[in-house]
Scaffold this active site. Structure first.
Site, PDB file in Angstrom:
ATOM      1  N   ARG A  97       6.753 -12.884  28.466  1.00 33.64           N
ATOM      2  CA  ARG A  97       6.241 -14.222  28.789  1.00 33.64           C
ATOM      3  C   ARG A  97       7.134 -14.903  29.824  1.00 33.64           C
ATOM      4  NH1 ARG A  97       4.897 -17.794  23.695  1.00 33.64           N
ATOM      5  NH2 ARG A  97       7.132 -18.151  23.646  1.00 33.64           N
ATOM      6  N   LYS A 198       5.716 -21.238  29.931  1.00 33.13           N
ATOM      7  CA  LYS A 198       6.640 -22.161  29.266  1.00 33.13           C
ATOM      8  C   LYS A 198       7.551 -22.829  30.296  1.00 33.13           C
ATOM      9  CE  LYS A 198       8.262 -21.900  24.503  1.00 33.13           C
ATOM     10  NZ  LYS A 198       7.154 -22.403  23.686  1.00 33.13           N
ATOM     11  N   GLU A 234      -4.210 -27.731  22.567  1.00 40.20           N
ATOM     12  CA  GLU A 234      -3.106 -27.432  21.665  1.00 40.20           C
ATOM     13  C   GLU A 234      -2.291 -28.685  21.389  1.00 40.20           C
ATOM     14  OE1 GLU A 234       0.043 -24.833  23.100  1.00 40.20           O
ATOM     15  OE2 GLU A 234      -0.606 -25.181  25.164  1.00 40.20           O
TER      16      GLU A 234
HETATM   17  C1  LIG Z   1       6.239 -22.354  22.663  1.00 42.67           C
HETATM   18  C2  LIG Z   1       4.917 -22.998  22.562  1.00 42.67           C
HETATM   19  C3  LIG Z   1       3.932 -22.554  21.652  1.00 42.67           C
HETATM   20  C4  LIG Z   1       4.181 -21.512  20.604  1.00 42.67           C
HETATM   21  O1  LIG Z   1       4.532 -20.262  21.090  1.00 42.67           O
HETATM   22  P1  LIG Z   1       5.261 -19.225  20.119  1.00 42.67           P
HETATM   23  O2  LIG Z   1       5.461 -18.035  20.967  1.00 42.67           O
HETATM   24  O3  LIG Z   1       4.341 -18.978  18.988  1.00 42.67           O
HETATM   25  O4  LIG Z   1       6.522 -19.876  19.691  1.00 42.67           O
HETATM   26  C5  LIG Z   1       2.685 -23.158  21.707  1.00 42.67           C
HETATM   27  N1  LIG Z   1       2.425 -24.147  22.575  1.00 42.67           N
HETATM   28  C6  LIG Z   1       3.341 -24.616  23.436  1.00 42.67           C
HETATM   29  C7  LIG Z   1       2.973 -25.707  24.359  1.00 42.67           C
HETATM   30  C8  LIG Z   1       4.610 -24.055  23.455  1.00 42.67           C
HETATM   31  O5  LIG Z   1       5.525 -24.535  24.292  1.00 42.67           O
END
Ligand SMILES: *Cc1c(COP(=O)(O)O)cnc(C)c1O
Length: 350
Positions: A97, A198, A234
C-alpha cells in the site's frame, strides 16, 4: 542487516517489560526507546536503515513534506502471544500500500522486503514495549516523507523512511458501539484525488468535522461521496460495512476510500462463515435500514456501530452478543493473538 547492537543489549540485559501501566493504555502515544530511520535519493533504493534512539528529527524547512504534504503513513500492529512469541499482522500488505501511495505522490518507496525487515527490526529493538498477551498491542507507524530541499512544487530530491512505535489499548473507549454522525457538509475525498492512498494530506481536512462531532457527543464522522452525496464512503480513519440478512456490504475501493487491510481480512473471514460479501455502492438510505453496521481498521479492529445520525434522524443497530461484528472481531483477534492456528499465513513472526 541486524539492528545495531545497542538496542538488543539493552533489551536483553534489562528487564523483560518497560514500566507501563498496561491496564490503562488507550490509543495515545507512549514514547519507546528506539525508532528506525533510512534515507534515499529520489529514484534510488533505500540503503540499510539504522535503529536510533527515539526522538526529534531534523528536517530542512524547504522540504516538500512540510510545504506541500508529500508524505504517506502506514499503521500496523505487533502482538505478543501467550507463549511469548511476537508477531506482526500482514506487514507486506502495508508495504504494497505504501508503494501504491508513493506512485501516486511521485515518491521513492522502500521495497516490500526492506519495509518488512525494517518493521521487524523496530519491533525487536522495542520488544519490552510490546504489551503482555491480551493487554494491548504495539502500534507500528511507518512514515515515508519527502525530506530533501526543493522550493517549487515538485518531487523531493530525497526521501526519509521512518518507523516509530507505541504500545496501545482500545482506540475508542465506548464499550457497546460507535455513535456516528453523517457529515453532509464536508467531504473526505473525490474521484481523481488521493482518498485511496494513505496520504498525510487526507487527514488534516477531516479534523474540523471530527472536532465538531465529538463536541456534540459523537464518536466519529461518516463521510458521503463527493459526487452525489448519496452513498456512504468511510469514517475518518476506518472502513464501514453494513449487514442485512446473509449479505454483508461495503463501499468499493474505486479511488475515494482507503483499501483497508482489516477490511480485506474481515471480508475473507465473513465469506468463510457463509456470508455473501458485496463490494458495491451503499446508499445512505440502505445504511439507515440496515440491521447492523460496523467499522474496521488496524486501530479500531472491528467495532460495532451503535447508532447513525443523519440530519435529525437517528437510527440504532444490533450490537453485542448476537451481532456479526462480535463474531468477526473474535475470529480476527483469535488469529492475531495466536489463540487459533493461523491457517491463512497472515502472521509474521519476529
Ligand atoms: C488506515 C485507514 C483505514 C484502515 O486501514 P487498515 O489497513 O485496515 O488499518 C481505513 N480508512 C482510512 C481513511 C484509513 O486511513
Amino acid at each position: 542487516m541486524a539492528p545495531s547492537s545497542s538496542p538488543l543489549l539493552t533489551s536483553e540485559s534489562g528487564e523483560k517489560y518497560a514500566n507501563v501501566k498496561w491496564e490503562e493504555l488507550g490509543f495515545s502515544l507512549t514514547p519507546t526507546d528506539y525508532m528506525y530511520v533510512s534515507k534515499c535519493r529520489q529514484g534510488e533504493s533505500f540503503s540499510d536503515g539504522k535503529i536510533v534512539p527515539y526522538g526529534d528529527i531534523s528536517i530542512t524547512p524547504c522540504s516538500p513534506i512540510l510545504n506541500y504534504g508529500q508524505g504517506l503513513f502506514e499503521g500496523l500492529k505487533a502482538y505478543r502471544t501467550e507463549d511469548d512469541r511476537i508477531r506482526v499482522f500482514r506487514p507486506e500488505q502495508n508495504a504494497l500500500r505504501m508503494q501504491t501511495g508513493a506512485e501516486r505522490l511521485c515518491m521513492t518507496p522502500p521495497s516490500t522486503e526492506k519495509f518488512v525487515e525494517a518493521v521487524k527490526q523496530t519491533v525487536l529493538a522495542n520488544k519490552k514495549w510490546v504489551p503482555p498477551a491480551g493487554k494491548g498491542t504495539l502500534y507500528i507507524r511507518p512514515l515515508l516523507i519527502g525530506s530533501g530541499a526543493i522550493l517549487g512544487v515538485a518531487p523531493a530530491p530525497e526521501y526519509t523512511f521512518l518507523i516509530y512505535v507505541s504500545p496501545v489499548g482500545d482506540y475508542h473507549k465506548v464499550s457497546s458501539g460507535l455513535n456516528l454522525k453523517v457529515d453532509h457538509k464536508y467531504h473526505r475525498a473525490h474521484y481523481g484525488g488521493t482518498g485511496g492512498v494513505k496520504s498525510c494530506t487526507n487527514y488534516a481536512p477531516v479534523v474540523k468535522s471530527l472536532v465538531e462531532a465529538k463536541s456534540s457527543g459523537f464518536s466519529d464522522v461518516l463521510f458521503l461521496d463527493a459526487a452525489t452525496g448519496r452513498n456512504i464512503e468511510e469514517v475518518s480513519a476506518c472502513n464501514i460495512f453494513i449487514v442485512r440478512g446473509n449479505i454483508v456490504s461495503t463501499p468499493p475501493t474505486s479511488g475515494t476510500i482507503l483499501p483497508g487491510i482489516t477490511r480485506k481480512s474481515i471480508s475473507e473471514l465473513a465469506r468463510d462463515i457463509g456470508y455473501q460479501v458485496q463490494e458495491r455502492d451503499v446508499s445512505i438510505d440502505e445504511l439507515l435500514e440496515a440491521e447492523e453496521a460496523f467499522c474496521t481498521g488496524t486501530a479500531v479492529v472491528v467495532k460495532a456501530v451503535e447508532s447513525v445520525t443523519f440530519h435529525e434522524k437517528k437510527v440504532k443497530y444490533r450490537t453485542g452478543e448476537g451481532a456479526l461484528s462480535t463474531k468477526l472481531h473474535s475470529m480476527l483477534t483469535s488469529i492475531q493473538m495466536g489463540l487459533v492456528e493461523d491457517t491463512k499465513g497472515w502472521m509474521v513472526e519476529i
